[in-house]
Design a protein around this motif. Structure first.
Motif, PDB file in Angstrom:
ATOM      1  N   VAL A 201     -12.306  14.947  33.681  1.00  0.00           N
ATOM      2  CA  VAL A 201     -10.928  14.487  33.531  1.00  0.00           C
ATOM      3  C   VAL A 201     -10.595  14.447  32.046  1.00  0.00           C
ATOM      4  N   GLN A 202      -9.392  14.898  31.722  1.00  0.00           N
ATOM      5  CA  GLN A 202      -8.901  14.831  30.349  1.00  0.00           C
ATOM      6  C   GLN A 202      -7.690  13.895  30.310  1.00  0.00           C
ATOM      7  N   ARG A 203      -7.641  13.070  29.279  1.00  0.00           N
ATOM      8  CA  ARG A 203      -6.532  12.137  29.130  1.00  0.00           C
ATOM      9  C   ARG A 203      -6.043  12.161  27.685  1.00  0.00           C
ATOM     10  N   THR A 204      -4.808  11.714  27.503  1.00  0.00           N
ATOM     11  CA  THR A 204      -4.272  11.505  26.168  1.00  0.00           C
ATOM     12  C   THR A 204      -3.758  10.076  26.084  1.00  0.00           C
ATOM     13  N   TRP A 205      -4.238   9.347  25.091  1.00  0.00           N
ATOM     14  CA  TRP A 205      -3.876   7.951  24.897  1.00  0.00           C
ATOM     15  C   TRP A 205      -2.909   7.812  23.728  1.00  0.00           C
ATOM     16  N   THR A 206      -2.212   6.669  23.706  1.00  0.00           N
ATOM     17  CA  THR A 206      -1.429   6.250  22.551  1.00  0.00           C
ATOM     18  C   THR A 206      -1.969   4.896  22.092  1.00  0.00           C
ATOM     19  N   THR A 207      -1.527   4.439  20.952  1.00  0.00           N
ATOM     20  CA  THR A 207      -1.962   3.121  20.487  1.00  0.00           C
ATOM     21  C   THR A 207      -1.611   2.047  21.500  1.00  0.00           C
ATOM     22  N   ALA A 208      -0.403   2.127  22.061  1.00  0.00           N
ATOM     23  CA  ALA A 208       0.022   1.114  23.040  1.00  0.00           C
ATOM     24  C   ALA A 208      -0.837   1.146  24.294  1.00  0.00           C
ATOM     25  N   SER A 209      -1.165   2.345  24.781  1.00  0.00           N
ATOM     26  CA  SER A 209      -1.968   2.414  26.005  1.00  0.00           C
ATOM     27  C   SER A 209      -3.419   2.025  25.747  1.00  0.00           C
ATOM     28  N   ILE A 210      -3.916   2.281  24.541  1.00  0.00           N
ATOM     29  CA  ILE A 210      -5.279   1.839  24.196  1.00  0.00           C
ATOM     30  C   ILE A 210      -5.349   0.316  24.188  1.00  0.00           C
ATOM     31  N   LEU A 211      -4.392  -0.329  23.531  1.00  0.00           N
ATOM     32  CA  LEU A 211      -4.376  -1.787  23.499  1.00  0.00           C
ATOM     33  C   LEU A 211      -4.191  -2.359  24.903  1.00  0.00           C
ATOM     34  N   GLY A 212      -3.296  -1.758  25.688  1.00  0.00           N
ATOM     35  CA  GLY A 212      -3.091  -2.224  27.057  1.00  0.00           C
ATOM     36  C   GLY A 212      -4.352  -2.096  27.891  1.00  0.00           C
ATOM     37  N   TYR A 213      -5.052  -0.978  27.716  1.00  0.00           N
ATOM     38  CA  TYR A 213      -6.321  -0.802  28.428  1.00  0.00           C
ATOM     39  C   TYR A 213      -7.336  -1.866  27.994  1.00  0.00           C
ATOM     40  N   LEU A 214      -7.471  -2.081  26.705  1.00  0.00           N
ATOM     41  CA  LEU A 214      -8.434  -3.075  26.223  1.00  0.00           C
ATOM     42  C   LEU A 214      -8.147  -4.452  26.818  1.00  0.00           C
ATOM     43  N   TYR A 215      -6.873  -4.794  26.944  1.00  0.00           N
ATOM     44  CA  TYR A 215      -6.503  -6.103  27.477  1.00  0.00           C
ATOM     45  C   TYR A 215      -6.719  -6.192  28.987  1.00  0.00           C
ATOM     46  N   SER A 216      -7.063  -5.067  29.613  1.00  0.00           N
ATOM     47  CA  SER A 216      -7.379  -5.077  31.052  1.00  0.00           C
ATOM     48  C   SER A 216      -8.863  -5.268  31.305  1.00  0.00           C
ATOM     49  N   THR A 217      -9.663  -5.336  30.231  1.00  0.00           N
ATOM     50  CA  THR A 217     -11.118  -5.352  30.387  1.00  0.00           C
ATOM     51  C   THR A 217     -11.679  -6.763  30.251  1.00  0.00           C
ATOM     52  N   SER A 218     -12.918  -6.892  30.709  1.00  0.00           N
ATOM     53  CA  SER A 218     -13.616  -8.174  30.540  1.00  0.00           C
ATOM     54  C   SER A 218     -14.157  -8.333  29.127  1.00  0.00           C
ATOM     55  N   PHE A 219     -14.235  -7.235  28.359  1.00  0.00           N
ATOM     56  CA  PHE A 219     -14.818  -7.320  27.019  1.00  0.00           C
ATOM     57  C   PHE A 219     -13.770  -7.462  25.919  1.00  0.00           C
ATOM     58  N   ALA A 220     -12.488  -7.329  26.265  1.00  0.00           N
ATOM     59  CA  ALA A 220     -11.435  -7.489  25.251  1.00  0.00           C
ATOM     60  C   ALA A 220     -10.183  -8.108  25.864  1.00  0.00           C
ATOM     61  N   ALA A 221     -10.353  -8.971  26.852  1.00  0.00           N
ATOM     62  CA  ALA A 221      -9.212  -9.656  27.470  1.00  0.00           C
ATOM     63  C   ALA A 221      -8.479 -10.477  26.416  1.00  0.00           C
ATOM     64  N   PRO A 222      -7.172 -10.604  26.527  1.00  0.00           N
ATOM     65  CA  PRO A 222      -6.403 -11.291  25.478  1.00  0.00           C
ATOM     66  C   PRO A 222      -6.912 -12.689  25.142  1.00  0.00           C
ATOM     67  N   HIS A 223      -7.334 -13.453  26.155  1.00  0.00           N
ATOM     68  CA  HIS A 223      -7.717 -14.843  25.888  1.00  0.00           C
ATOM     69  C   HIS A 223      -8.962 -14.945  25.015  1.00  0.00           C
ATOM     70  N   LEU A 224      -9.761 -13.875  24.954  1.00  0.00           N
ATOM     71  CA  LEU A 224     -10.976 -13.926  24.145  1.00  0.00           C
ATOM     72  C   LEU A 224     -10.671 -14.022  22.652  1.00  0.00           C
ATOM     73  N   PHE A 225      -9.487 -13.579  22.249  1.00  0.00           N
ATOM     74  CA  PHE A 225      -9.149 -13.554  20.819  1.00  0.00           C
ATOM     75  C   PHE A 225      -8.469 -14.838  20.350  1.00  0.00           C
ATOM     76  N   GLY A 226      -8.084 -15.689  21.295  1.00  0.00           N
ATOM     77  CA  GLY A 226      -7.441 -16.942  20.915  1.00  0.00           C
ATOM     78  C   GLY A 226      -6.220 -16.703  20.051  1.00  0.00           C
ATOM     79  N   ASP A 227      -6.141 -17.412  18.927  1.00  0.00           N
ATOM     80  CA  ASP A 227      -4.974 -17.275  18.055  1.00  0.00           C
ATOM     81  C   ASP A 227      -5.097 -16.094  17.090  1.00  0.00           C
ATOM     82  N   ARG A 228      -6.121 -15.255  17.283  1.00  0.00           N
ATOM     83  CA  ARG A 228      -6.305 -14.074  16.428  1.00  0.00           C
ATOM     84  C   ARG A 228      -5.857 -12.785  17.121  1.00  0.00           C
TER      85      ARG A 228
END
Length: 265
Positions: A201-228
């Motif tokens: 499979v080939q995909r093309t990402w953008t900055t927005a979709s990369i960040l959105g993907y990261l926030y869907s994961t258990s390793f970079a969920a938004p709450h893990l960053f707190g106020d950062r």
């Protein structure tokens, strides 16, 4: 707290779906039913991406997950698309505790991007009583963002590690790696006749979709960053400018599908 607390909306919008070529492999591996419904059990369904890809190929679908927010998102996305005459049941349950309706047997069980979270041997043993005699179990997924190599991904991972530490997170804990190949685990289960199929499979990402993907994961969920969180976003955006002037980031990936059947007696 779930490993995926706060990620359901991002998961639905930014996780890559299941390609048609993968859906076709699963369809061909499943027995055809001329008398009675064709049944799918999707374990760890999340927001229903696998079910969505297979909606028009099965008449009776059960999708199970232990995250209520994920199931609510799946319900909203899938129910309007359900073909007339088909049945969809969403069940809040772990794989280890799931019990199907009396007499209900799956023709296909799918476990996509979720097997690493499960008590693997125990789940495969439980499925022996939940799968039709000629049914199949499919364990599959594409390469994790964390593991799949490309320069821009490695740079983003470095940013994550700067904020959250060197070890891969899994919610409030750290990810426990499984070193044994899934096919080997399946070969020790009732579904010990295993075939592996790879679908590129080939995909093309953008900055927005990369960040959105990261926030869907258990390793970079938004709450893990707190106020950062805002600081993290700024750092990712800055790092990605080193790799593209047009905000496009190509990815070559593949789905590895393991189809397990019982031995013929």
């Amino acid at each position: 707290m779930s490993l995926f607390t706060g990620t359901a909306t991002y998961y639905r919008q930014f996780r890559p779906g299941i390609p048609e070529d993968v859906a076709a492999v699963l369809d061909r591996a499943t027995p055809v039913r001329t008398n009675g419904p064709r049944r799918l059990l999707d374990v760890g369904t999340g927001t229903g991406l696998v079910v969505e890809a297979l909606l028009d190929r099965f008449d009776d679908i059960i999708a199970a997950d232990n995250d209520a927010d994920m199931l609510a998102t799946a319900e909203s996305a899938l129910r309007p698309k359900l073909p007339e005459g088909s049945r969809l049941t969403l069940v809040e349950s772990t794989a280890e505790d799931f019990v199907p309706p009396v007499g209900w047997k799956a023709d296909l069980v799918t476990i996509c991007r979720a097997f690493h979270w499960l008590d693997q041997g125990a789940v495969l043993r439980l499925l022996d009583s939940q799968v039709a005699p000629d049914g199949v179990v499919a364990i599959f997924g594409d390469n994790s963002f964390w593991a799949a190599g490309s320069p821009w991904k490695e740079a983003v991972r470095d940013v994550i590690k700067t904020f959250l530490g060197e070890e891969r997170r899994a919610g409030s804990g750290t990810f426990q790696h499984h070193n044994r190949p899934y096919s080997e685990i399946m070969e020790e289960s009732p579904f010990n006749q295993v075939k592996e199929i790879r679908v590129p499979v080939q995909r093309t990402w953008t900055t927005a979709s990369i960040l959105g993907y990261l926030y869907s994961t258990s390793f970079a969920a938004p709450h893990l960053f707190g106020d950062r969180l805002e600081e993290f976003e700024t750092a990712v955006k800055s790092r990605l400018t080193d790799f593209s002037d047009s905000d496009t980031f190509p990815e070559d990936n593949e789905f590895l599908i393991r189809i397990g059947r019982r031995s013929k007696t």
